[in-house]
Design a protein around this motif. Sequence first.
Motif, short mmCIF file in Angstrom:
data_model
loop_
_atom_site.label_atom_id
_atom_site.label_comp_id
_atom_site.label_asym_id
_atom_site.label_seq_id
_atom_site.Cartn_x
_atom_site.Cartn_y
_atom_site.Cartn_z
N TYR A 1 0.82 -1.18 0.00
CA TYR A 1 0.00 0.00 0.00
C TYR A 1 0.87 1.26 0.00
O TYR A 1 1.85 1.35 0.74
N LEU B 1 -6.18 -1.46 0.01
CA LEU B 1 -6.03 -0.98 1.38
C LEU B 1 -4.96 -1.77 2.12
O LEU B 1 -4.71 -2.93 1.80
N PRO B 2 -4.32 -1.14 3.11
CA PRO B 2 -3.20 -1.80 3.79
C PRO B 2 -3.56 -3.08 4.52
O PRO B 2 -2.68 -3.91 4.75
N GLU B 3 -4.83 -3.29 4.87
CA GLU B 3 -5.15 -4.55 5.58
C GLU B 3 -4.89 -5.79 4.72
O GLU B 3 -4.83 -6.89 5.24
N GLN C 1 -16.44 -0.88 6.36
CA GLN C 1 -15.92 -0.47 5.05
C GLN C 1 -16.91 -0.72 3.92
O GLN C 1 -17.58 -1.74 3.89
N THR D 1 -12.06 0.78 11.14
CA THR D 1 -11.34 0.12 10.05
C THR D 1 -9.88 0.56 10.10
O THR D 1 -9.58 1.66 10.56
N ILE D 2 -9.01 -0.30 9.59
CA ILE D 2 -7.59 0.03 9.59
C ILE D 2 -7.34 1.30 8.79
O ILE D 2 -6.51 2.13 9.11
N SER D 3 -8.12 1.43 7.71
CA SER D 3 -7.90 2.57 6.82
C SER D 3 -8.59 3.83 7.30
O SER D 3 -8.69 4.80 6.56
N ILE E 1 -6.52 6.87 6.86
CA ILE E 1 -6.36 7.25 5.45
C ILE E 1 -7.55 8.08 5.03
O ILE E 1 -7.42 9.08 4.33
#
Lengths: 540, 341
Positions: A66, A461-463, B179, B221-223, B226
């Motif tokens: 990512y 996405l980074p996940e 998400q 969420t992880i993002s 971002i």
Amino acid sequence: MSHSNTATLSNEIHGDNYLNHSKGLKSWLTTLDHKRIGLMYLATVLFFFLLGGIFALIMRLNLMSYGHPVVDANTYNKLMTFHGAIMVFLVIIPAIPGAIGNFVLPMMCGAKDVAFPRLNLASYYIYLFGALFATAALIGGGVDTGWTFYTPYSIRTSGPVILVLLGAFIAGFASILTGLNFIVTLHKLRAPGQSWSRLPLLCWALYATSIIQVLATPVLAITLVLLMMERVFKIGIFDPALGGDPILFQHFFWFYSHPAVYIMILPAMGVFSEIIPVFSRKPIFGYRAIALASFGIALVAFIVWGHHLFVSGQSELANFIFSLLTMFVAVPTGVKVFSWVGTMYKGSIRFNAPMLYAFGFIELFTIGGLTGVFLATLAIDVHMTDTYFVIAHFHYVMVGGSIMGLVGGMHYWFPKVTGRMYNETIAKWSFGFIIFGFNLTFFPQFIAGSQGMPRRYWSQLPEFDLWNRLSTVGSWFLAVGFVMVAYDMIRSARKGPIAGPNPWEALTLEWQTPSPPPHENFIETPVVTSWPYEYKPSRG
Amino acid sequence: MLNQIYTKGAGLPLQGSDVAVAWDGLYWFLFWLSVFFFVLVVGGMIYFAIVYRQREGKKAKYIVDNHLLEATWTVIPTVLLLVIFAWGWNVYKRMVQPPSDAMEVRVIGKQWLWNFQYEDGRLETNKLVVPIHKPVKLLMTSEDVLHSFFIPNFRVKSDVVPGMYTTVWFEAKVPGEHQVFCTEYCGTSHSGMLAKIEVLEPAQYELWKANKPYTLSGVRTISSDIFAARRAAGESTQLKSETIPLPEQGKKLVEAKGCTACHSADGSARIGPSYKGIFGHEAELANGEKVTVDENYISESIRKPQAKVVKGFNPVMPPYTKEMISETEMNAIIAYIKSLK
């Protein structure tokens, strides 16, 4: 089959063969010899396989982690489009019928050539012409529609979309002509004594494939023409802004492109139905069932296209019917897989490269097939569709099936085509790289997909980083494997040890003639006296 | 609870709804069945390859077929596949049939963002705020090309198609952020067409509705970061929240666009049929066919008025393109017609 002349065949390269029968570039470009046309197909297909493969490697590099893209989004979308379009229309669909089928099918029938040699050469040039259009589109700035050309995006986006559509349209005719040629050849040119029940399974598979090619390809042609008309003349067919229906396009497109999946896989099944009995020294298990299963698959192929549209807005009733029908694809497919494994039972198995590819094929194709059942299941598909689960599934089927069939077949018939033997050590190592690299590339994509990672994303996405990294590293192993195969084959074609007419002690007709075969295939017209899988224990 | 959107390792996404739980049950059944068949086929293959490898003095056995065996491996998979199909259909029905009391939110996809239009007139971009334990039905359409609305945590997805309405529904049972992906390729920034669903506790949801500060608790969420960065960079267009309820916006629109010259709101027929009491009912067409008046029918009758003309009226209405009535306005007009019971 006829073995009477095997013993009399010399192990030396035959003085006059199809490679040296006439000389010069012109003699190749104007050849009517199915063997030379097969090789021309092979060379062109492999060139595009290299191109499509390089695109894939760049895409994998871009997705490695990512926030570290190596190309911009527009470039990625073009790479994604051309990787798909090239691999489907210019590589996998023509690969086995065009290259292996052309070379082997007439010889398996004991014929001197296909029924219409001129049409066969025309088919190659039509294919090449279509490929040139696609290449022109690539040089002319590229196209970002995705290989599926879904409307209305494909109508509205800029770029030489028409060139790619024309390329696929034209290449389609090559496919139709090859199919037509094979059907007539199989009906009219079989050797004396070769009844239908003595026909090798590769021929049966190519017959079933040909029927799909002849019947389904015109639908794609019509669809692509409609799309071009809409782009140029703004006739409202698929774009709702012009009064059209975008889902109609999906129906038309998949009405061809789903059967096309079986154009891709059936010939590979045919190749392994030849290889497995030869290297198990046993008759193929369930000959009749395997031959029938090819036709069962071809038939069901035409009535399951709607499973690509489960979340498209298609009605629930249509979803019900298409899901139910799709389940029945798995039955004849299962019959084939079980029969191949059954053939090995109590055999005397040799571990030459073609057989290793058969093992690899069964492993990959089983995973591809089982995950196909996931996607046929309505509820499961709703979550999985348009994620990497689908990407992984169809790569397991198409690369694991068709490309393994092509590469396995290239090893198997290499001694027949060149008169020389490939290097078994390099072949085994390259197989190792390919099977390891393939699984490392695509298995993580099942996991990422089931976790929701969408397809056709320039940036993930980074996940999903872990799965993307594994996948990218896998693609390098895969590439090394294919490079090794190329190196071995180019080298062995000139320097390999003389193979002799029948190094595998196979019973089908193409092995009962010198290697490389003479221009007219057989010194005398062979007479078939038995089944092509009559591996009696006495033969060892 | 940060980083909990996905179960750790190679597992499935978080189970955000009861449908997700039902889906996972079917998935694991298929998974273990596949493991069984994989071991059977590939294990069998490896076993045969080792045991029956070529050896001095060992000959292959001449076996051609075995009808009983072939029948077995035809019939058993067929039965299993029918079971899988039925189970799949069962869960699918739950996924696509929203309860009648579901709260409706209208979704408009366009390159490359998601707009959410609420009944009370609120408009959000790339953020859908919903209460926990309440069924939510999304009525979705597109302003341009195909999109697809996918929420992994709820295991639901539907394409978003220009010119028609499709639906997705869910009942969230896990508070926090979930998400949303666009999963139908839609051009350059397809991979940037992301959104979040915020699932709030009832009290917090009331605060949000009243335009007051609220706290989002639960999963993230992880993002998440971002997203925050992208918003800050002004990457997504934040539309002004309308506070006028949707049906009222629709009423103003039909007046402003001149629709009321031909269509009444009180049941009296003018040049065209009245708006009153038609939604959800059947209308008889000029060609004798019957059609249920729903979102798709109203939208089609505005964009392409001649497609399905109601019996007793002349086909005189001009078509209204997207330039004349946007999808956002269309939603308001439909909400207005729907409100006239």
